[in-house]
Design a protein around this motif. Structure first.
Motif, PDB file in Angstrom:
ATOM      1  N   LEU A 278       0.841  -1.207   0.000  1.00  0.00           N
ATOM      2  CA  LEU A 278       0.000   0.000   0.000  1.00  0.00           C
ATOM      3  C   LEU A 278       0.874   1.255   0.000  1.00  0.00           C
ATOM      4  O   LEU A 278       0.562   2.244  -0.668  1.00  0.00           O
ATOM      5  CB  LEU A 278      -0.930  -0.004   1.218  1.00  0.00           C
ATOM      6  CG  LEU A 278      -1.964  -1.138   1.284  1.00  0.00           C
ATOM      7  CD1 LEU A 278      -2.755  -1.067   2.590  1.00  0.00           C
ATOM      8  CD2 LEU A 278      -2.901  -1.110   0.078  1.00  0.00           C
ATOM      9  N   GLU A 279       1.998   1.191   0.716  1.00  0.00           N
ATOM     10  CA  GLU A 279       2.933   2.340   0.710  1.00  0.00           C
ATOM     11  C   GLU A 279       3.543   2.515  -0.676  1.00  0.00           C
ATOM     12  O   GLU A 279       3.689   3.617  -1.173  1.00  0.00           O
ATOM     13  CB  GLU A 279       4.030   2.149   1.775  1.00  0.00           C
ATOM     14  CG  GLU A 279       3.549   2.500   3.176  1.00  0.00           C
ATOM     15  CD  GLU A 279       4.244   1.743   4.299  1.00  0.00           C
ATOM     16  OE1 GLU A 279       3.790   1.859   5.454  1.00  0.00           O
ATOM     17  OE2 GLU A 279       5.223   1.014   4.011  1.00  0.00           O
ATOM     18  N   GLU A 280       3.834   1.407  -1.359  1.00  0.00           N
ATOM     19  CA  GLU A 280       4.404   1.466  -2.721  1.00  0.00           C
ATOM     20  C   GLU A 280       3.375   2.081  -3.689  1.00  0.00           C
ATOM     21  O   GLU A 280       3.708   2.932  -4.485  1.00  0.00           O
ATOM     22  CB  GLU A 280       4.778   0.055  -3.191  1.00  0.00           C
ATOM     23  CG  GLU A 280       5.384  -0.018  -4.577  1.00  0.00           C
ATOM     24  CD  GLU A 280       5.351  -1.440  -5.158  1.00  0.00           C
ATOM     25  OE1 GLU A 280       5.264  -2.403  -4.344  1.00  0.00           O
ATOM     26  OE2 GLU A 280       5.361  -1.568  -6.390  1.00  0.00           O
ATOM     27  N   ILE A 281       2.106   1.725  -3.523  1.00  0.00           N
ATOM     28  CA  ILE A 281       1.071   2.283  -4.402  1.00  0.00           C
ATOM     29  C   ILE A 281       0.935   3.778  -4.137  1.00  0.00           C
ATOM     30  O   ILE A 281       0.859   4.589  -5.048  1.00  0.00           O
ATOM     31  CB  ILE A 281      -0.264   1.555  -4.189  1.00  0.00           C
ATOM     32  CG1 ILE A 281      -0.145   0.091  -4.626  1.00  0.00           C
ATOM     33  CG2 ILE A 281      -1.400   2.243  -4.949  1.00  0.00           C
ATOM     34  CD1 ILE A 281      -1.315  -0.780  -4.222  1.00  0.00           C
ATOM     35  N   GLY A 282       0.956   4.131  -2.870  1.00  0.00           N
ATOM     36  CA  GLY A 282       1.060   5.549  -2.491  1.00  0.00           C
ATOM     37  C   GLY A 282      -0.213   6.352  -2.594  1.00  0.00           C
ATOM     38  O   GLY A 282      -0.532   7.157  -1.716  1.00  0.00           O
ATOM     39  N   ASP A 283      -0.969   6.164  -3.694  1.00  0.00           N
ATOM     40  CA  ASP A 283      -2.179   6.992  -3.857  1.00  0.00           C
ATOM     41  C   ASP A 283      -3.234   6.187  -4.620  1.00  0.00           C
ATOM     42  O   ASP A 283      -2.891   5.383  -5.491  1.00  0.00           O
ATOM     43  CB  ASP A 283      -1.823   8.260  -4.656  1.00  0.00           C
ATOM     44  CG  ASP A 283      -2.995   9.232  -4.716  1.00  0.00           C
ATOM     45  OD1 ASP A 283      -2.919  10.293  -4.065  1.00  0.00           O
ATOM     46  OD2 ASP A 283      -4.006   8.892  -5.378  1.00  0.00           O
ATOM     47  N   ILE A 284      -4.492   6.435  -4.312  1.00  0.00           N
ATOM     48  CA  ILE A 284      -5.586   5.661  -4.917  1.00  0.00           C
ATOM     49  C   ILE A 284      -5.542   5.743  -6.450  1.00  0.00           C
ATOM     50  O   ILE A 284      -5.891   4.784  -7.144  1.00  0.00           O
ATOM     51  CB  ILE A 284      -6.944   6.142  -4.347  1.00  0.00           C
ATOM     52  CG1 ILE A 284      -8.069   5.150  -4.682  1.00  0.00           C
ATOM     53  CG2 ILE A 284      -7.279   7.541  -4.789  1.00  0.00           C
ATOM     54  CD1 ILE A 284      -9.335   5.378  -3.893  1.00  0.00           C
ATOM     55  N   LYS A 285      -5.005   6.852  -6.966  1.00  0.00           N
ATOM     56  CA  LYS A 285      -5.001   6.982  -8.442  1.00  0.00           C
ATOM     57  C   LYS A 285      -3.989   6.023  -9.097  1.00  0.00           C
ATOM     58  O   LYS A 285      -4.040   5.752 -10.296  1.00  0.00           O
ATOM     59  CB  LYS A 285      -4.707   8.429  -8.866  1.00  0.00           C
ATOM     60  CG  LYS A 285      -3.315   8.937  -8.574  1.00  0.00           C
ATOM     61  CD  LYS A 285      -3.150  10.385  -9.085  1.00  0.00           C
ATOM     62  CE  LYS A 285      -1.743  10.942  -8.934  1.00  0.00           C
ATOM     63  NZ  LYS A 285      -1.127  10.732  -7.627  1.00  0.00           N
ATOM     64  N   LEU A 332      -9.467   7.526  10.577  1.00  0.00           N
ATOM     65  CA  LEU A 332      -9.265   6.635   9.433  1.00  0.00           C
ATOM     66  C   LEU A 332      -7.778   6.506   9.083  1.00  0.00           C
ATOM     67  O   LEU A 332      -7.050   7.500   9.118  1.00  0.00           O
ATOM     68  CB  LEU A 332     -10.021   7.179   8.215  1.00  0.00           C
ATOM     69  CG  LEU A 332     -11.461   6.692   8.024  1.00  0.00           C
ATOM     70  CD1 LEU A 332     -11.996   7.196   6.695  1.00  0.00           C
ATOM     71  CD2 LEU A 332     -11.505   5.159   8.062  1.00  0.00           C
ATOM     72  N   ASN A 333      -7.370   5.277   8.766  1.00  0.00           N
ATOM     73  CA  ASN A 333      -6.015   5.100   8.236  1.00  0.00           C
ATOM     74  C   ASN A 333      -6.061   5.528   6.754  1.00  0.00           C
ATOM     75  O   ASN A 333      -6.836   4.970   5.981  1.00  0.00           O
ATOM     76  CB  ASN A 333      -5.607   3.622   8.360  1.00  0.00           C
ATOM     77  CG  ASN A 333      -4.157   3.409   7.976  1.00  0.00           C
ATOM     78  OD1 ASN A 333      -3.675   4.065   7.044  1.00  0.00           O
ATOM     79  ND2 ASN A 333      -3.470   2.529   8.673  1.00  0.00           N
ATOM     80  N   PRO A 334      -5.251   6.538   6.373  1.00  0.00           N
ATOM     81  CA  PRO A 334      -5.322   7.049   4.986  1.00  0.00           C
ATOM     82  C   PRO A 334      -5.127   5.954   3.931  1.00  0.00           C
ATOM     83  O   PRO A 334      -5.643   6.057   2.830  1.00  0.00           O
ATOM     84  CB  PRO A 334      -4.200   8.080   4.921  1.00  0.00           C
ATOM     85  CG  PRO A 334      -3.406   7.938   6.165  1.00  0.00           C
ATOM     86  CD  PRO A 334      -4.228   7.214   7.169  1.00  0.00           C
ATOM     87  N   LYS A 335      -4.444   4.874   4.314  1.00  0.00           N
ATOM     88  CA  LYS A 335      -4.205   3.821   3.310  1.00  0.00           C
ATOM     89  C   LYS A 335      -5.446   2.935   3.107  1.00  0.00           C
ATOM     90  O   LYS A 335      -5.487   2.081   2.231  1.00  0.00           O
ATOM     91  CB  LYS A 335      -3.014   2.960   3.711  1.00  0.00           C
ATOM     92  CG  LYS A 335      -1.714   3.752   3.785  1.00  0.00           C
ATOM     93  CD  LYS A 335      -0.535   2.832   4.032  1.00  0.00           C
ATOM     94  CE  LYS A 335       0.717   3.652   4.320  1.00  0.00           C
ATOM     95  NZ  LYS A 335       0.573   4.366   5.615  1.00  0.00           N
ATOM     96  N   LEU A 336      -6.461   3.138   3.968  1.00  0.00           N
ATOM     97  CA  LEU A 336      -7.667   2.300   3.846  1.00  0.00           C
ATOM     98  C   LEU A 336      -8.308   2.487   2.476  1.00  0.00           C
ATOM     99  O   LEU A 336      -8.722   1.506   1.844  1.00  0.00           O
ATOM    100  CB  LEU A 336      -8.673   2.634   4.949  1.00  0.00           C
ATOM    101  CG  LEU A 336      -9.995   1.860   4.916  1.00  0.00           C
ATOM    102  CD1 LEU A 336      -9.750   0.369   5.130  1.00  0.00           C
ATOM    103  CD2 LEU A 336     -10.977   2.382   5.977  1.00  0.00           C
ATOM    104  N   ASP A 337      -8.344   3.731   1.993  1.00  0.00           N
ATOM    105  CA  ASP A 337      -8.977   3.988   0.685  1.00  0.00           C
ATOM    106  C   ASP A 337      -8.270   3.208  -0.419  1.00  0.00           C
ATOM    107  O   ASP A 337      -8.908   2.638  -1.304  1.00  0.00           O
ATOM    108  CB  ASP A 337      -8.943   5.489   0.352  1.00  0.00           C
ATOM    109  CG  ASP A 337      -9.889   6.265   1.258  1.00  0.00           C
ATOM    110  OD1 ASP A 337      -9.722   7.484   1.402  1.00  0.00           O
ATOM    111  OD2 ASP A 337     -10.782   5.601   1.851  1.00  0.00           O
TER     112      ASP A 337
END
Ligand code: SDX
Length: 427
Positions: A278-285, A332-337
């Motif tokens: 999830l950290e590697e993905i970094g952003d929902i986009k 909320l954990n921001p990485k949840l999205d």
């Protein structure tokens, strides 16, 4: 009337054999009678990762991978997670029945009496580098415990097995908390037996100078997560516990083998790997491009897939509910999205659907542990704390099983035929 047998014809010899079917299996040793010639060893079964091999009979945990069912000693996981304490579940797994009130009181008293570790164990932990992975520290410290309790070697003595079971359930949280404190350069916070099992663990982990008020919602959430991890029939680490335990080594040494197996990213280490992903993905986009990369075979969707569950892991469903309760407390954990979008895409994408890949127990737990204040490298330690009663129950069931022998698989030899030694000057 059809009999429970398999009729097998060996086309090499034209001979026919009747092989007994019991509990939906045939005994691999029954294949040995099938020989191509009198000097032939006889047929063996070949199943390198036990994809289709039952290694034991067990009454502890039942899983139905297609229906997404998980039961401990016949009780549905959903009801146990709702109504039980972790020590109740530990008793159920080890003793086979839910404890009466007085049985539970004795069980809790016995465990709370063994939460301290020998001060030499603290010195042992002090010897690790400041950035040592806590799973490596847990692995080392738990196996070192075997040197403090030589009586643990009497594995065929029921009373001794009970004492060691109590010691491991009591000391694993202490060692885990000490490993956390070591990684933070903090003094060890010693056990407080006036607190409950989980609150004591949280206090040993997070108490700074006496200013720690356990959040009841987070304590119960962690307890439910421990319950959901408590056992899972013949998974990789339990198979290691049984195989190593079959040599009749002490349970501290056997459970350190189970901890080592759990450490791997394909097993318990997946909850840590999910957070890194999830950290590697970094952003929902970035989720769609990440998924496309996976589909080209570059890496795995960590926290997805399972050897047994070919539908939603029932634990993942319950864990998502725990997540809602935790995030209400912590924000909320921001990485949840990112995780929710990853799940949404994967559950509708043919690549994952065709491979029956669904979220498993590890997909959401890391987000919860992080929100609770645990660092990523500590997540698998929390898995190990949950799995301890399951490992112990499976170990004792193996020792008491009359069919148990030392675990020693055979092989298919594919190496060189015999050949003469070559002196070094001629190589
Ligand atoms: C746990 O056994 C247990 O019960 C374990 C556990 C427990 O409570 O003890 O439930 C806890 O360990 C859960 C699993 C945690 N691990 C992960 O989340 C890591 C990612 N998952 C995968 O590595 C995998 O799904 C396993 C290891 C969990 C299961 O692997 P299998 O059963 O050996 O399946 P496989 O590797 O043969 O996969 C079948 C296909 C393959 O594709 P093809 O080669 O046939 O094209 O599915 C693919 C795999 O490449 N695949 C995945 C994938 N998992 C399998 N592709 C992308 N992402 C994934 N996660």
């Amino acid at each position: 009337m059809p009999t429970d047998t398999l009729t097998v014809t060996d086309n090499r010899t034209g001979k026919t054999y009747e092989i007994k079917i019991s509990d939906g299996t045939i005994s691999a040793t029954d294949l040995r009678q099938i020989r191509s010639s009198p000097e032939d060893f006889g047929l063996m079964s070949y199943d390198p990762a036990f994809l289709n091999t039952a290694s034991c009979r067990s009454a502890i945990t039942f899983i139905d991978g297609d229906k997404g069912i998980l039961r401990y000693r016949g009780f549905p996981i959903e009801e146990l997670a709702e109504h039980s304490s972790f020590l109740e579940i530990a008793y159920l797994l080890c003793e086979g029945e839910l404890p009466t009130r007085s049985q539970l009181e004795v069980w809790e008293r016995d465990i709370s009496g063994h939460t301290y570790v020998h001060t030499s164990i603290s010195k042992f932990l002090d010897g690790f580098r400041y950035n040592a992975h806590p799973m490596g520290m847990l692995l080392g410290a738990v196996s070192a415990l075997s040197t403090f309790y030589p009586d643990a070697a009497h594995v065929l003595d029921r009373k001794q097995r009970y004492v060691q079971r109590i010691r491991l359930l009591a000391k694993m949280p202490t060692i885990a908390a000490f490993a956390f404190r070591h990684s933070r350069g903090l003094p060890y916070e010693y056990p407080r037996n006036d607190l409950g099992y989980v609150a004591n663990f949280a206090n040993m982990t997070f108490n700074i100078g006496g200013r720690f008020e356990p959040n009841r919602v987070l304590i119960r959430a962690l307890e439910v997560l421990l319950i959901l991890h408590a056992d899972h029939e013949q998974n990789c680490s339990t198979a290691a516990m049984r195989a190593v335990g079959s040599s009749q080594v002490d349970p501290f040494s056997a459970i350190s083998a189970a901890i080592a197996a759990l450490y791997g990213p394909l097993h318990g280490g997946a909850n840590e790997a999910v957070l890194h992903m999830l950290e590697e993905i970094g952003d929902i986009k970035n989720v769609p491009s990440f998924v496309e990369k996976l589909k080209k075979g570059h890496g795995k969707l960590m926290g997805f897939g399972h050897r047994v569950y070919k539908s939603y892991d029932p634990r993942a469903r319950l864990i998502k509910r725990v997540a809602d309760e935790v995030f209400e407390q912590t924000g909320l954990n921001p990485k949840l999205d990112i995780a929710l979008e990853l799940e949404r895409i994967a559950l509708q994408d043919e690549y994952f659907i065709s491979r029956k890949l669904y979220p498993n127990v590890d997909f959401y737990t890391g987000l919860i542990y992080q929100a609770m204040g645990y660092p990523t490298e500590f997540f698998t330690v929390l898995f190990a704390l949950g799995r301890t009663p399951g490992w112990l129950a499976q170990w004792e069931e193996m020792l008491l099983d009359p069919e148990t022998k030392i675990s020693r698989p055979r092989q298919v030899y594919i190496g060189h035929p015999t050949r003469p030694f070559v002196p070094i000057h001629r190589r």
